[in-house]
Design an enzyme around this catalytic site. Structure first.
Site, PDB file in Angstrom:
ATOM      1  N   ARG A 181      27.057  13.411  10.833  1.00 28.20           N
ATOM      2  CA  ARG A 181      28.438  13.374  10.338  1.00 28.20           C
ATOM      3  C   ARG A 181      28.897  11.916  10.333  1.00 28.20           C
ATOM      4  O   ARG A 181      28.975  11.291  11.383  1.00 28.20           O
ATOM      5  CB  ARG A 181      29.323  14.217  11.252  1.00 28.20           C
ATOM      6  CG  ARG A 181      30.775  14.186  10.873  1.00 28.20           C
ATOM      7  CD  ARG A 181      31.600  15.169  11.708  1.00 28.20           C
ATOM      8  NE  ARG A 181      32.986  15.112  11.288  1.00 28.20           N
ATOM      9  CZ  ARG A 181      33.952  14.520  11.988  1.00 28.20           C
ATOM     10  NH1 ARG A 181      33.713  13.979  13.158  1.00 28.20           N
ATOM     11  NH2 ARG A 181      35.185  14.485  11.516  1.00 28.20           N
ATOM     12  N   HIS A 191      38.575   8.857   8.023  1.00 26.75           N
ATOM     13  CA  HIS A 191      38.540   8.607   9.468  1.00 26.75           C
ATOM     14  C   HIS A 191      39.384   7.356   9.735  1.00 26.75           C
ATOM     15  O   HIS A 191      38.911   6.349  10.229  1.00 26.75           O
ATOM     16  CB  HIS A 191      37.096   8.449   9.962  1.00 26.75           C
ATOM     17  CG  HIS A 191      36.941   8.682  11.429  1.00 26.75           C
ATOM     18  ND1 HIS A 191      36.079   9.627  11.971  1.00 26.75           N
ATOM     19  CD2 HIS A 191      37.525   8.092  12.487  1.00 26.75           C
ATOM     20  CE1 HIS A 191      36.148   9.585  13.288  1.00 26.75           C
ATOM     21  NE2 HIS A 191      37.013   8.661  13.631  1.00 26.75           N
ATOM     22  N   GLU A 247      41.059  14.063  12.802  1.00 26.29           N
ATOM     23  CA  GLU A 247      42.153  13.888  13.774  1.00 26.29           C
ATOM     24  C   GLU A 247      43.408  13.303  13.125  1.00 26.29           C
ATOM     25  O   GLU A 247      43.846  12.196  13.456  1.00 26.29           O
ATOM     26  CB  GLU A 247      41.692  12.992  14.935  1.00 26.29           C
ATOM     27  CG  GLU A 247      40.517  13.580  15.682  1.00 26.29           C
ATOM     28  CD  GLU A 247      40.063  12.721  16.868  1.00 26.29           C
ATOM     29  OE1 GLU A 247      40.689  11.689  17.126  1.00 26.29           O
ATOM     30  OE2 GLU A 247      39.085  13.108  17.515  1.00 26.29           O
ATOM     31  N   ASN A 266      37.477  18.772  17.264  1.00 28.91           N
ATOM     32  CA  ASN A 266      37.111  17.644  18.113  1.00 28.91           C
ATOM     33  C   ASN A 266      37.705  17.919  19.489  1.00 28.91           C
ATOM     34  O   ASN A 266      38.914  18.098  19.616  1.00 28.91           O
ATOM     35  CB  ASN A 266      37.689  16.344  17.569  1.00 28.91           C
ATOM     36  CG  ASN A 266      37.074  15.941  16.234  1.00 28.91           C
ATOM     37  OD1 ASN A 266      36.248  16.656  15.673  1.00 28.91           O
ATOM     38  ND2 ASN A 266      37.486  14.803  15.721  1.00 28.91           N
ATOM     39  N   TYR A 269      37.753  16.781  23.647  1.00 33.67           N
ATOM     40  CA  TYR A 269      37.363  15.825  24.683  1.00 33.67           C
ATOM     41  C   TYR A 269      37.912  16.160  26.062  1.00 33.67           C
ATOM     42  O   TYR A 269      37.275  15.883  27.070  1.00 33.67           O
ATOM     43  CB  TYR A 269      37.848  14.409  24.324  1.00 33.67           C
ATOM     44  CG  TYR A 269      37.072  13.787  23.190  1.00 33.67           C
ATOM     45  CD1 TYR A 269      35.900  13.086  23.422  1.00 33.67           C
ATOM     46  CD2 TYR A 269      37.507  13.918  21.866  1.00 33.67           C
ATOM     47  CE1 TYR A 269      35.178  12.513  22.388  1.00 33.67           C
ATOM     48  CE2 TYR A 269      36.786  13.343  20.821  1.00 33.67           C
ATOM     49  CZ  TYR A 269      35.616  12.651  21.088  1.00 33.67           C
ATOM     50  OH  TYR A 269      34.903  12.091  20.064  1.00 33.67           O
ATOM     51  N   GLU A 323      33.295  16.721  17.052  1.00 31.45           N
ATOM     52  CA  GLU A 323      33.194  15.582  17.974  1.00 31.45           C
ATOM     53  C   GLU A 323      33.297  16.094  19.394  1.00 31.45           C
ATOM     54  O   GLU A 323      34.172  16.907  19.714  1.00 31.45           O
ATOM     55  CB  GLU A 323      34.337  14.571  17.785  1.00 31.45           C
ATOM     56  CG  GLU A 323      34.189  13.626  16.641  1.00 31.45           C
ATOM     57  CD  GLU A 323      35.291  12.564  16.625  1.00 31.45           C
ATOM     58  OE1 GLU A 323      35.831  12.208  17.694  1.00 31.45           O
ATOM     59  OE2 GLU A 323      35.603  12.106  15.527  1.00 31.45           O
TER      60      GLU A 323
HETATM   61  O1  IFM Z   1      36.045   7.040  18.729  1.00 36.84           O
HETATM   62  C1  IFM Z   1      36.909   8.111  18.582  1.00 36.84           C
HETATM   63  C2  IFM Z   1      36.794   8.721  17.204  1.00 36.84           C
HETATM   64  O2  IFM Z   1      36.945   7.769  16.208  1.00 36.84           O
HETATM   65  C3  IFM Z   1      37.826   9.794  17.034  1.00 36.84           C
HETATM   66  N1  IFM Z   1      37.783  10.741  18.124  1.00 36.84           N
HETATM   67  C4  IFM Z   1      37.735  10.247  19.470  1.00 36.84           C
HETATM   68  C5  IFM Z   1      36.653   9.201  19.595  1.00 36.84           C
HETATM   69  C6  IFM Z   1      36.605   8.653  21.031  1.00 36.84           C
HETATM   70  O3  IFM Z   1      37.766   7.963  21.322  1.00 36.84           O
END
Ligand code: IFM
Length: 445
Positions: free
Chosen positions: A75, A119, A164, A291, A293, A351
């Site tokens: 990706r 992006h 995002e 995405n 985290y 992500e």
């Molecule tokens: O690096 C970023 C990415 O560009 C978008 N999502 C989170 C990642 C980590 O910060």
């Protein structure tokens, strides 16, 4: 031993400005991130993406690296200002040629290309005309989508409109911590609406040009109430609406979430929604990318996060180098919850990854056990979501290479491959070897 469904895609995700470099080559012109990174005080140590991982010149080596790791998908994002240097007008042939070569290099190695259109790197020329708060940017984005799909529609399997979008709208135009660095919540809500409209119209345009699978990748950061106080429960709901409800309810339900809509109204920050907008935004998509985290605890705070009025607290969990709380089960819960609420046809984790600083040892080996454990636990959570009925079709680890990590510059490292900043030498970390085993066997040992 957990086995994933047949055909499950294992890949990595990257973004143009974070890895390509070559910012003034091949007809590329500045994006908002070039401008932002070159503004003193914006990025740690004054770092920029001017060179980044020099992927523009080393893409073939990088594709070979992915192939050597047995990865089945990649990706990447197209640099908007590489393809449309002036924001509007004819596409830049040299920019299109670069992505053409990259896609062919992937296909030659049997790697499925997954392209993200946006992006965050809008051409500066468009920002100079008003950027995302300006409705005309929607047309410019669709023109850009058409240019890429016209050239690559037959070879790129997965097409993502925005990555995002909340970061662009709120960090970019609301609180100003990211490019283009504007601090105006009315502009932020206009930007968010135009991002959504651009998404819907691009979906329709991509579909007409035969793009095989079309989707969208918001970021989901679950916010939980920090206390039993009703005001904190409401604050957590507003936080979730701000970060992902605002970007998912319109796409799947054709309306904005009520709680935050009312807050934006109270603050005089509502976007201008025209007749037919919500129908266009709701154009059916083939997959939803998530995405994921971290999670946060949340308290009510009228002075933070603009009209949404909440403050994030760190829950008592281990943290990565970004201070992001690690909560693998949150991934399972998120996928299950998003699937229950929106019923997408298919889902991908577009992500997920972690920043841990593990420099090479004297013998050159890069051992990153914390990232291995991070990935293992999140893969297990994804497997749990599949068992719970989530139509998850693939997983893209963030990220392939230690790269330009936005406001942190090169001070945060998310890569499964170490990049020496002086020599650009790539060194596979132990997490990449771990990932290779997972990708080659389609099982989690
Ligand atoms: O690096 C970023 C990415 O560009 C978008 N999502 C989170 C990642 C980590 O910060």
């Amino acid at each position: 031993m957990r086995t994933f469904p047949d055909g499950f895609l294992w890949g990595t995700a990257t973004a143009a400005y974070q890895i390509e470099g070559a910012v003034a080559e091949g007809g590329r012109k500045p994006s908002v991130w070039d401008t932002f990174a070159h503004t003193p005080g914006r990025i740690e140590n004054g770092y920029t993406g001017d060179v980044a991982c020099d992927h523009y010149h080393r893409y073939d080596e990088d594709v070979e690296l992915m192939s050597s790791l047995g990865l089945g998908a990649y990706r990447f994002s197209a640099g908007w200002s590489r393809v449309m240097p002036d924001g509007v007008g004819p596409a830049n042939p040299a920019g299109l040629d670069f992505y053409d070569r990259l896609v062919d290099a992937l296909l030659e190695r049997g790697i499925v290309p997954a392209l993200t259109l946006n992006h965050w790197d809008m051409p500066q020329a468009l920002q100079d005309r008003g950027g995302w708060p300006d409705r005309a940017t929607v047309d410019a984005f669709v023109e850009y989508a058409r240019a890429l799909a016209g050239r690559l529609g037959d070879r790129v399997r997965l097409w993502t409109t925005h990555n995002e979008p909340w970061v662009i709208a709120y960090n970019g135009y609301g609180e100003g911590s990211m490019a283009p660095g504007v601090r105006d919540w009315k502009a932020a809500s206009r930007a968010a609406h135009h991002l959504l409209l651009a998404h819907g119209r691009a979906v329709t345009a991509l579909r007409a040009l035969g793009a095989p699978e079309i989707g969208y990748s918001p970021c989901v950061i679950p916010h939980r109430p920090a206390t039993d106080r009703p005001e904190d429960a409401l604050a957590a709901r507003r936080a979730n609406e701000l970060i992902y409800g605002w970007f998912l309810d319109p796409v799947f339900h054709g309306r904005y979430p009520r709680l935050l809509w009312d807050r934006f109204a109270e603050h005089g920050c509502l976007p201008d929604v025209e007749d037919g907008d919500m129908d266009e935004i709701r154009a059916p998509i083939d997959f939803l990318g998530v995405n994921y985290y971290m999670v946060f605890d949340t308290v009510d705070d009228p002075d933070e996060n603009g009209p949404a009025g909440f403050r994030e607290l760190l829950p008592p969990l281990p943290r990565t180098d970004c201070d992001w709380p690690v909560h693998p089960d949150g991934l399972r819960e998120t996928l299950v919850e998003i699937n229950r609420e929106y019923r997408p046809k298919a889902m991908y984790v577009t992500e997920n990854g972690a920043s841990y600083d593990d420099p090479p040892r004297a013998n050159g080996v890069v051992d990153d056990p914390r990232r291995v454990e991070f990935l293992r636990s999140h893969f297990a959570a994804a497997h749990g979501a599949i068992e719970a009925g989530v139509p998850l079709r693939g997983y893209f680890v963030w990220t392939l290479l230690d790269n330009f990590e936005w406001i942190w510059g090169y001070n945060r490292t998310f890569g499964i491959v170490h990049v020496d900043r002086d020599t650009q030498r790539r060194t596979v970390k132990s997490s990449a070897r771990f990932y290779e085993r997972v990708a080659r066997t389609n099982t989690l040992p």
